[in-house]
Design an enzyme around this catalytic site. Structure first.
Site, mmCIF file in Angstrom:
data_model
loop_
_atom_site.group_PDB
_atom_site.id
_atom_site.type_symbol
_atom_site.label_atom_id
_atom_site.label_comp_id
_atom_site.label_asym_id
_atom_site.label_seq_id
_atom_site.Cartn_x
_atom_site.Cartn_y
_atom_site.Cartn_z
ATOM 1 N N ARG A 45 8.539 18.005 -15.382
ATOM 2 C CA ARG A 45 9.580 17.027 -15.739
ATOM 3 C C ARG A 45 10.579 16.752 -14.616
ATOM 4 N NH1 ARG A 45 14.616 18.037 -19.906
ATOM 5 N NH2 ARG A 45 15.711 16.090 -19.430
ATOM 6 N N HIS A 76 0.824 -1.200 0.000
ATOM 7 C CA HIS A 76 0.000 0.000 0.000
ATOM 8 C C HIS A 76 0.872 1.271 0.000
ATOM 9 C CE1 HIS A 76 -3.440 2.458 2.036
ATOM 10 N NE2 HIS A 76 -3.291 2.742 0.768
ATOM 11 N N ASP A 133 8.809 5.561 -21.045
ATOM 12 C CA ASP A 133 9.128 5.350 -22.455
ATOM 13 C C ASP A 133 10.623 5.087 -22.629
ATOM 14 O OD1 ASP A 133 10.571 7.881 -22.674
ATOM 15 O OD2 ASP A 133 8.612 8.876 -22.776
ATOM 16 N N TYR A 150 7.083 11.513 -23.813
ATOM 17 C CA TYR A 150 6.154 11.746 -22.688
ATOM 18 C C TYR A 150 5.254 10.548 -22.385
ATOM 19 C CZ TYR A 150 7.853 16.445 -23.090
ATOM 20 O OH TYR A 150 8.692 17.529 -23.129
ATOM 21 N N GLY A 151 5.807 9.369 -22.588
ATOM 22 C CA GLY A 151 5.065 8.161 -22.229
ATOM 23 C C GLY A 151 5.478 7.671 -20.843
#
Lengths: 151, 151, 151, 151, 151, 151, 151, 151, 151, 151
Positions: F114, F22, F30, F136-137
């Site tokens: 970022r 938890h 990416d 941006y994956g």
């Protein structure tokens, strides 16, 4: 087994005693001391054991090879009884005798409060667990020097 | 320190005794035995120590937790005196007593010639070095089983 | 398997319980607790498991060998239900009973807020994951001492 | 804890079950089996534990994810009772039921003599120790294949 | 530095000398010996060094602590000069003197052909490289026992 | 290969998903993300790979087993396009769909700048590198809990 | 043994001397220095040994290969005698001569107070323990550069 | 990500392809292959993964960098269908096409019986697991040489 | 960088050259040689590199420090061209010149068939990969001794 | 050796170049740089070597595969000559040419003061030591991204 060496000083312990240098500390403790968690923060990183000896016997065996530091006031310290800083227990009196005998002169043991002792112990070179079952059988010994042979 | 456990059985030794299973062998030896070179070939890979106990005390401490194998004729063996296979030394008589006491019945110890003992020891699960200073204080104990509780 | 030892206390867990000393903490947690990420910051460094037991069974098995600390007010703590600090869940009541039974006297469990519990857990000696599926089955036990035998 | 996965299948065990391939063997054993010494010779190299389950529960949990090998006559084997190769114990009958239920068809378990079982177990991929306290709760399961989805 | 121990016996070397037991071999060699490739096959697994001593000084330092084996005819062996098995070099005469002095009695050194010496060395407990620059300064010492103190 | 488990979830990845608890975070990124340097600071310490899947496929595979945290507002976050915090890229829309589908309800993805994303990623449990080639994956998923079965 | 290399420069020491670069420090110390506890904090992480040489011999052997830094005022420092910062001991005079001889010009050695020396030593690349038995035989050498061959 | 390199060739796989030399074998296998138990006996010691590619895609990616051996008759081999040595499956036809395309010439794939394939695979340099779900997608590629540039 | 040492001899390579002793073999090979799989079976266990040198330059750099064995007929061997045992390639002629120059006398290089060369190489102390792009740039050098200084 | 890859890019270096991601830094340095002590603080933890190439050749080989970062003003930096921040040495001019050629456009190199360069280097992903013998041949390259293929 080696000629003239106390058989209680096992191979890893001999290694540690010899690898220590001027000013390095050795903790010698009883069976209730948190030896493993403290020892993992020391230089050596794991506890050494001399299971079948009480604290005074272990201190005497170590001092048969290990010089105490003469640059400081008290090269040996004991853990204080919680709430009774001036009490000196039976174990502590036996160790005082072992130290005096090894040094050939009275060498008073200093005292350190329990949690300060833990902090000092974590900065030591190593922790040696004895088979001491009595409380407060915990000590710190500071290593001294061996002078060069006289020319 | 744990409730009801002999303090001579240190943490790593407890680990080993519990990790052993049916048919695994434990070597218990004296201080002159080549414990390190033999132990590196065992399952555990390094010797365990119980420095301050003679062989019989160590055997008794181990047998307070460790069941002996009932599937074999002799779950305990001793190293023979070189050239005197029938001699039973004082150490060996003390260990015979400790075994009989732990088992609650006569449990004769078998004997193995010195170099055969070394070969058998290398196949053991672990080697436990005692503080026994007398010669021929070397034994192999085979672990047995704990039956399920009666339903 | 060892004589008289609960078989749920596996070899590595026995090692840990014996290696802990006075003041060291043991976390016993449920299956949703972030046991691995927390345990990597403890002294032992990886979680221990006792997969097939609920929290109270695990606590009882541990306390069959492990003395609780008598130097502190509450040697056992529980994780608080988020936003309901006074709620005591079913799991927590069961563990309270196991603690009282082991100590032979009422020994109230203290409570710690969830994120404070995580921080305290990271300073523990080890984390023991149980098979407890219910929420809030997370506790910290502080180890005490075994007194020397009366002379 | 993962969606739809039996919580008894802990993280390392899931890793092992997934890493095994066609023809790899998994040993599932009782608490008296020499699991540690055998497991050190397997591919994985250390035993896995599912302490709180008897053999049949452990086998059922494993078979919820693990396909049995259809290329061999008997993908499951049991350790024979010493001296009574035809005896099928209560534990073994329970496991036979768990296997049949998982496969959805009778899948007779083969038998292997005790010492041959040890040798076969050392060649396995891993050893899983259960909490089974009854004797002869030891089995070997051979992994099969998952066919590609029908196009 | 320890009281009464030759400072040339460094910490790791003390560890090795103490960890060796009855019948274990120690190789003491010159600077041209393939010490690293041989030592990796010994029990200890890496060479030890005592760089600033010739072979006889190193042998004397070791024998100040190390008992030689009295169960064999020749507890010390030397590498033969290639093609001249009976030649005894200056280094070898010096070592013979050091051995005799340590034992307090003539203790003739046996000889082993060069490639047989390599094979014997790989079975030793450890290899100790000295600073000996002369050829054929290579020896094998077999460890003996320390008897218990007279009662 | 296991019954009913997406074959893209390789053995080490299954181990990680199950070991997380938890509040632990999983980074899914990416191919241009500095996965190795970031992953070395996470709990697991090295990147995991699922080379042949784009980000949305990887997220869907993970969420087939992994519960999202219901204690926080946004259990999933995305890395913001540099200088365009409100832009949602095609990859990010695909992952939003995968998350919504797995949860069975709209579960808006939060955004992180970022360099703040890098700092958050270093505190995660692990980093999973996909085969996503588009910029941006990169996402962070916070693990939730599995409730106990209803009694 | 290599052509033209001092045999006291053992393989690991050669490795260290070559791996050091511009501005890296090498500690060369006597036998009472706490070499092991200090060396574990250096880049190399364990002490190197040249047991059979006094400090000046060791310094000369090292400087046969090792360029001193010409970017700083004093590329060599010594540990001050406690309480006597201006005393220059016999060992220190010998080392001053070895340095001057190696450099072909007077190269005055700077001095550092004992505990400041310990702190500086922990930041070094490595610690080399000599066989120097006299006190205050402890030095720090800063590595310089080798210019490219003249074109 | 590197310029001109197929992104499916992850960092560890690039390392392996470059570290292999003339005559070293690479196993490329399907998801049912016992990749982990086999890979632990190879030179590299653990399996590599390219999870999201079928066998032919993986072979093509590898052959974009990897020269096949021209010193042997068949630098590529396939695992035979059990009991049908002459059957060539769809996967195997796809891989044959990928090999022919990479080599620019027909390069017939040899076949190896299933258990002989396992033995050959254990002697390989490494095992690369693909995401191939169809049976018999297992191949061995032998590395060739890159000639020096023409002068 | 060290005074008077060829900078192509990097720190790990210096370590290896110094650690080798009388009779140990060093493989120096071209870029197509299976250096990694062979080197893992040598004493050192991983390949060393001197990437920017052809075979003759590498051999010359090594021989600036490394004595060749005078106890054998041919201390240097080359890999035979497959099927043409008597062909001596350009690379091999260059290395012959480097060997003759280093020894100051004609020292003919022996030849070994390709697969016998692989077997011999696996028994070497280490493998040094050069940047040699031409085929058959593979050699084995046997280390000799350094005589003591004349008295 | 791989098709189309510069043979100077050895296996470990290829691994590093591929494992680096957006924003990770690579240090390329000369032979006097303290490469080992700096590299131990980088992500990779040990220096990589390309011994036989000057700085510009090494930079060109790296940039044949490695994209530079387009998100920052200066993706390449050089170490300033001490006390002459505006001096651009011959090595630095050669590297400027190699960078411009690789990028196909002027890409000015920024400068960093010597000790600031050391601090920046310790935060890099890895350190690559070249065979550059001239001073100030030290650079930092920041990795960029590879865009997805145009759809």
């Amino acid at each position: 087994m080696l000629k003239g060496i106390d058989p209680r000083l096992n191979p890893e312990l001999l290694h540690v005693l010899a690898a220590m240098g001027h000013g390095d500390d050795l903790v010698i403790c009883d069976t209730n001391f948190p030896a493993d968690s403290v020892a993992r923060q020391t230089v050596w990183g794991r506890p050494l054991r001399i299971d079948g000896a009480d604290s005074a016997t272990a201190v005497a065996a170590v001092l048969s090879l290990f010089p105490l530091d003469s640059f400081v006031d008290s090269p040996v310290s004991r853990m204080e009884v919680v709430g009774e800083p001036d009490t000196v227990t039976e174990v502590q009196r036996e160790v005082q005798q072992a130290v005096d005998a090894a040094e050939g002169a009275p060498t008073p043991i200093a005292s350190i409060e329990r949690f300060a002792f833990y902090e000092a112990a974590k900065k030591a070179y190593a922790v040696l667990v004895t088979g001491e079952l009595r409380f407060y059988g915990c000590f710190i010994l500071k290593k001294g020097v061996i002078p060069p042979p006289a020319s």
